[in-house]
Design a protein around this motif. Structure first.
Motif, PDB file in Angstrom:
ATOM      1  N   THR A 160      24.924  85.873  35.580  1.00 32.96           N
ATOM      2  CA  THR A 160      23.687  85.774  36.361  1.00 32.96           C
ATOM      3  C   THR A 160      22.733  86.939  36.291  1.00 32.96           C
ATOM      4  O   THR A 160      23.294  88.264  36.122  1.00 32.96           O
ATOM      5  N   ASP A 161      21.568  86.752  36.268  1.00 29.03           N
ATOM      6  CA  ASP A 161      20.402  87.925  36.304  1.00 29.03           C
ATOM      7  C   ASP A 161      19.834  87.849  37.976  1.00 29.03           C
ATOM      8  O   ASP A 161      18.948  88.585  37.938  1.00 29.03           O
ATOM      9  N   ARG A 162      20.003  86.907  38.555  1.00 25.71           N
ATOM     10  CA  ARG A 162      19.588  86.922  39.873  1.00 25.71           C
ATOM     11  C   ARG A 162      20.131  87.813  40.835  1.00 25.71           C
ATOM     12  O   ARG A 162      21.456  88.018  40.631  1.00 25.71           O
ATOM     13  N   LYS A 163      19.576  88.211  42.048  1.00 25.64           N
ATOM     14  CA  LYS A 163      20.187  89.119  43.019  1.00 25.64           C
ATOM     15  C   LYS A 163      21.240  88.022  43.745  1.00 25.64           C
ATOM     16  O   LYS A 163      20.810  87.064  44.286  1.00 25.64           O
ATOM     17  N   ARG A 201       9.535  86.682  34.164  1.00 23.71           N
ATOM     18  CA  ARG A 201      10.524  86.636  35.512  1.00 23.71           C
ATOM     19  C   ARG A 201      10.308  84.866  35.868  1.00 23.71           C
ATOM     20  O   ARG A 201       9.270  84.391  35.149  1.00 23.71           O
ATOM     21  N   GLY A 202      11.126  84.522  36.580  1.00 17.09           N
ATOM     22  CA  GLY A 202      11.262  83.138  37.299  1.00 17.09           C
ATOM     23  C   GLY A 202      10.067  82.767  37.922  1.00 17.09           C
ATOM     24  O   GLY A 202       9.546  82.009  38.098  1.00 17.09           O
ATOM     25  N   ASP A 203       9.333  83.816  38.621  1.00 17.92           N
ATOM     26  CA  ASP A 203       8.162  83.622  39.444  1.00 17.92           C
ATOM     27  C   ASP A 203       6.755  83.635  38.749  1.00 17.92           C
ATOM     28  O   ASP A 203       5.752  83.444  39.188  1.00 17.92           O
TER      29      ASP A 203
END
Length: 302
Positions: A131-134, A199-201
């Motif tokens: 995962t790259d998410r926090k 980024r995802g956002d």
């Protein structure tokens, strides 16, 4: 007060509460009735609270004593667990081990080490997520996590170990440079096709340049292509779609083969930091301790 002073009288207090009398506690602890009674009395004096209601027939915990008893039981159990864990260091490493790693770095850098670790310990059952998410590693039951760019300050319940910072360079394929020319200075980059990380956002990662005076100049770049995968960036650069700013651990093979070349080396900077992170309560676990040592000695990022 030194930490060892806080432990004095606790075992006698807990044993008395469990046994119901100083006499019975003394039998369990192989002490005299008087010795147990005096130990509890000294503990009460130090705490400034009465822990037992004493009658001629029995001992009863006070409300304060009952609350203190629950805490003391947990403390003694934790100490027993810690001793058991340390003793287990002499035993074989077994059981489940949950590890979380960044997607690209995990596949390219961490997986060979994790597989070698699993081979050395055949009774270990690793579960590895990418995962790259926090994430909250405590909530998700992670034993060890590898993080690039993890932020500080750290939560009190997390252990952490800094392993270095990545080196970030500007690079391109020789075929692209032969077709479009080579930038000679930072202000030339606007004339070239930039391949950015998205980024995802919807935002993109800014590029960072050494400014020649020991500082860093950070700039938002216009991109021909925006990709949400570092490995996809590498593929696009190799295919000749433009230039990108990439960590050297990501493209070390491409650089060695000449598939990619560095441009404007004077602009190269240190990138994001690499950390190992783990829940502190699992630090004494033999499997966690052994994996931390293996990753510390084996991971490369520069």
């Amino acid at each position: 007060m030194i930490p060892s002073e806080r432990l004095k009288g606790i075992e006698a207090f807990v044993c008395t509460a469990d046994a119901g009398s100083f006499t019975a506690a003394g039998v369990r602890l192989n002490l005299t009735n008087s010795a147990v009674s005096k130990s509890v009395a000294r503990l009460e004096a130090r705490l400034g609270s009465r822990l037992f209601e004493r009658t001629t027939r029995r001992l009863t915990l006070t409300d304060v004593g009952a609350a203190f008893y629950e805490t003391c039981v947990r403390v003694l159990e934790d100490l027993a667990d810690a001793e058991a864990v340390l003793a287990a260091h002499r035993s074989e490493i077994v059981g489940r081990l949950k590890v979380d790693v960044p997607i690209a770095f995990g596949r390219m850098q961490a997986m060979p080490l994790l597989l070698a670790f699993a081979e050395r310990h055949p009774n270990l059952r690793p579960s590895i997520t990418f995962t790259d998410r926090k994430i909250d590693i405590v909530e998700e039951g992670i034993d060890v996590a590898i993080r690039i760019g993890a932020s500080e300050p750290w939560a009190d319940n997390l252990g952490h170990r800094y392993l270095g910072s990545e080196r970030v360079i500007i690079c391109a394929a020789p075929t692209y440079l032969a077709r479009r020319g080579t930038p000679a200075a930072v202000h030339d980059l606007g004339r070239f096709d930039c391949i950015l990380y998205g980024r995802g956002d919807g935002s993109t990662i800014k590029w960072r340049f050494a400014d020649g005076a020991g500082g860093i100049d950070e700039r938002a770049m216009d991109g021909r292509i925006v990709l949400g995968s570092a490995e996809a960036q590498v593929g696009a650069v190799k295919a000749g779609f433009g230039i990108a700013q990439l960590a050297t651990w990501l493209i070390e093979d491409e650089l060695a083969r000449g598939d990619l070349v560095e441009v404007l080396p004077e602009l190269a900077t240190a990138g994001l930091p690499l950390h190992l992170i783990w829940p502190r309560r699992r630090q004494l676990s033999p499997k966690v301790d052994a994996l931390l040592d293996a990753l510390t000695s084996g991971l490369r990022i520069a």
